[in-house]
Enzyme design. Structure first.
Site, short mmCIF file in Angstrom:
data_model
loop_
_atom_site.label_atom_id
_atom_site.label_comp_id
_atom_site.label_asym_id
_atom_site.label_seq_id
_atom_site.Cartn_x
_atom_site.Cartn_y
_atom_site.Cartn_z
N THR A 89 34.92 34.87 40.11
CA THR A 89 34.91 33.81 38.88
C THR A 89 35.41 32.28 39.31
OG1 THR A 89 37.79 34.12 40.09
CG2 THR A 89 36.22 36.08 38.46
N GLU B 261 35.33 40.14 34.29
CA GLU B 261 36.18 40.99 34.29
C GLU B 261 35.26 42.25 33.92
OE1 GLU B 261 38.91 38.05 36.41
OE2 GLU B 261 37.33 38.19 34.24
#
Length: 547
Positions: free
Chosen positions: A189, A336
């Site tokens: 991320t 995610e």
């Protein structure tokens, strides 16, 4: 309760949901379909099949085994597509390295993922050369050469070159069966705080995401759809959430695929025109950049469908795109979530709606795709009314959501608190089930006791003539707690002042669409807005700079 479990015949095949199963249909039905790289290299799906096998054989010769991680640093290319399949199909793990991170962050992600083999495009030689002593797990480097690339001097001990490796290995490979819950991919991320977090997905998750999003995209009667007659080109980096999973979907459908390499606005527009591209996806800033480049002035975009994600789709950008003939609509997800959770496809009969209402629906966050269980909840995880007004955090369940962060149990527990994945996005749901994000939790502004949606204000400001880009942030205020500040980039030659923007917003306040507290007391004109490594506006940086 006793389960009535299906009993299988002794010779029955327990079909595992593995990435390799996605290739059965296209290799049979579209063997001669084209895959194009930068308008310079052309190959067929039959060639793709051979190159996937050659890559697997080459990596196996280098010692890659089941469970090993292979990291890739490349532009969007046919090579990356080959890695999307070959590496997971071996039972190894593909790490897609975010090449826009800082060198130290790149080193951290490669070490944290435990990558043992690193494929490096010539353009990234300086970065890898600068961090090679910090790479703790990489034992083998593979060089990706490319005609015309700027191969800088380096001291990296490469084991082989990508094309040479493929050329010297067989075009057949017996990809094995294994548990469908085996990890297939890892990437990191790009949050604005702390170290990047590793997100991972299994074969089962990738296959289910591919099939479900394909079903959602192919279901509309006409617009906002993806079908076998389309020509696909990603405008989202392939290192970021599998380019939103679209290369897998495009491959299953057997469509013509176009990979642009390094993003250069004029070259991207040229590829859209020359290759007949009809379907792409990107963050809004990329489309904005393309529509404002010189090559776009004379381009015909009337057959192009574009999904905007990674942030809200401003009404101003949507209107600009529609005026150029682009079938534009929003999609929603996050790293995610693999990533797609919802799509803003117009409902049946929407062609009879007023243009402004169509724009509004295209810019909403959209309807959840099949298999997604999506809720809007308060702090106690209680459901809020689906009335289009009550706002709360989006929490979700779906069979393709990451089950945690790699080697980070504390962050994983927070992500899945209460058994639902927490998005940290604030939204409402209307009675039809249509989702509308109003802000990120960290970006919500509270002024005069009222919540102010920065995304709503940005969208309204984007409608004002002469506004090129806008970001709205909250700045502390002794009297009101916080006040919204609009940071505005103007189009070249535009004569706009702060009073013009404020008066424009006051009309929406007077009509009841926004509160008076939402009208920024300060409008600042800036030359550019800071972006993250994946092209999103970096509001954390902006808040720090303009505090």
């Amino acid at each position: 309760m006793q389960e009535d479990v299906q009993e299988a015949a002794t010779p029955a095949y327990a079909y595992p949901l593995l990435v390799k199963q996605l290739l059965h249909t296209p290799f049979v039905q579209a063997p001669d379909q084209e895959i194009v790289y930068r308008g310079q290299l052309r190959m067929t799906y039959s060639t793709l099949r051979e190159r996937i096998a050659r890559l697997a054989n080459g990596l196996e010769k280098l010692g890659v085994r089941h469970g090993n991680t292979v990291a890739v640093m490349d532009w969007d290319s046919h090579r990356y597509l080959e890695c999307y399949f070959a590496i997971p199909m071996m039972g190894a793990v593909l790490q897609t390295v975010n090449v826009r991170l800082s060198p130290d962050e790149i080193a951290y992600t490669i070490n944290h993922a435990g990558a043992e083999v690193l494929l490096v495009h010539a353009d990234f030689l300086p970065v890898v050369d600068s961090i090679k002593e910090k790479l703790e797990t990489v034992r083998t480097f593979v060089y990706i050469d490319e005609p015309g690339s700027d191969a800088a001097a380096h001291s990296i001990a490469f084991s082989t070159e990508y094309e040479a490796m493929l050329a010297e290995h067989a075009a057949h490979y017996a990809f094995p069966d294994f548990d469908e819950n085996t990890r297939a991919t890892t990437f990191y991320t790009t949050g604005t705080t702390g170290l990047p977090k590793g997100v991972y997905f299994s074969h089962r998750q990738l296959v289910l995401h591919t099939l479900t999003v394909m079903a959602a995209l192919t279901s509309p009667v006409s617009g906002q759809r993806f079908h076998r007659g389309d020509v696909y080109m990603p405008l989202t980096p392939m290192f970021h959430v599998h380019a939103w999973g679209m290369p897998y979907i495009a491959t299953v459908l057997g469509v013509k695929q176009v990979y642009p390499g390094r993003y250069q606005p004029d070259q991207l527009v040229k590829l859209v025109q020359d290759e007949g591209v009809t379907f792409s996806h990107c963050v809004g800033t990329i489309l904005h950049m393309l529509l404002n480049c010189a090559q776009a002035d004379s381009a015909d975009f009337s057959k192009w469908k574009v999904v905007i994600g990674g942030g809200a789709l401003p009404h101003g950008l949507a209107r600009h795109a529609l005026a150029r003939g682009i079938d534009i609509f929003a999609g929603y997800g996050m790293s995610e979530t693999c990533p797609v959770l919802s799509l803003a496809q117009l409902p049946v009969g929407a062609e009879t709606l007023e243009p402004d209402e169509q724009v509004r629906l295209r810019c909403k966050t959209g309807f959840p795709v099949p298999l997604v269980d999506l809720r809007i909840v308060d702090d106690a995880m209680e459901d809020l009314p689906r009335d289009g007004c009550a706002t709360g955090e989006i929490v979700a369940r779906a069979p393709w959501l990451t089950q945690g962060y790699l080697n980070n149990p504390d962050a994983s527990a927070q992500l899945w608190a209460g058994g639902y994945l927490h998005t940290q996005d604030i939204a409402n749901i209307d009675p039809t089930g249509n989702l509308q994000i109003t802000d990120r939790m960290k970006d919500v502004i509270k002024s005069g006791g009222e919540w102010v949606s920065s995304l709503e204000i940005e969208s309204l400001v984007s409608l004002y003539p002469g506004v090129d880009e806008v970001a709205v942030i909250g700045i502390k205020d002794e009297k009101w707690g916080e006040r919204p500040v609009a940071l505005v980039v103007l189009k070249a030659g535009a004569a706009v002042n702060a009073g013009d923007i404020q008066q424009h917003l006051m009309t929406f306040s007077q009509s009841g669409r926004i509160s008076k507290y939402a009208v920024p007391q300060t409008v600042k004109f800036v030359d550019a807005l800071q972006k993250t490594s994946v092209g999103k506006i970096n509001k954390k940086w902006l808040r720090e700079q303009f505090a």
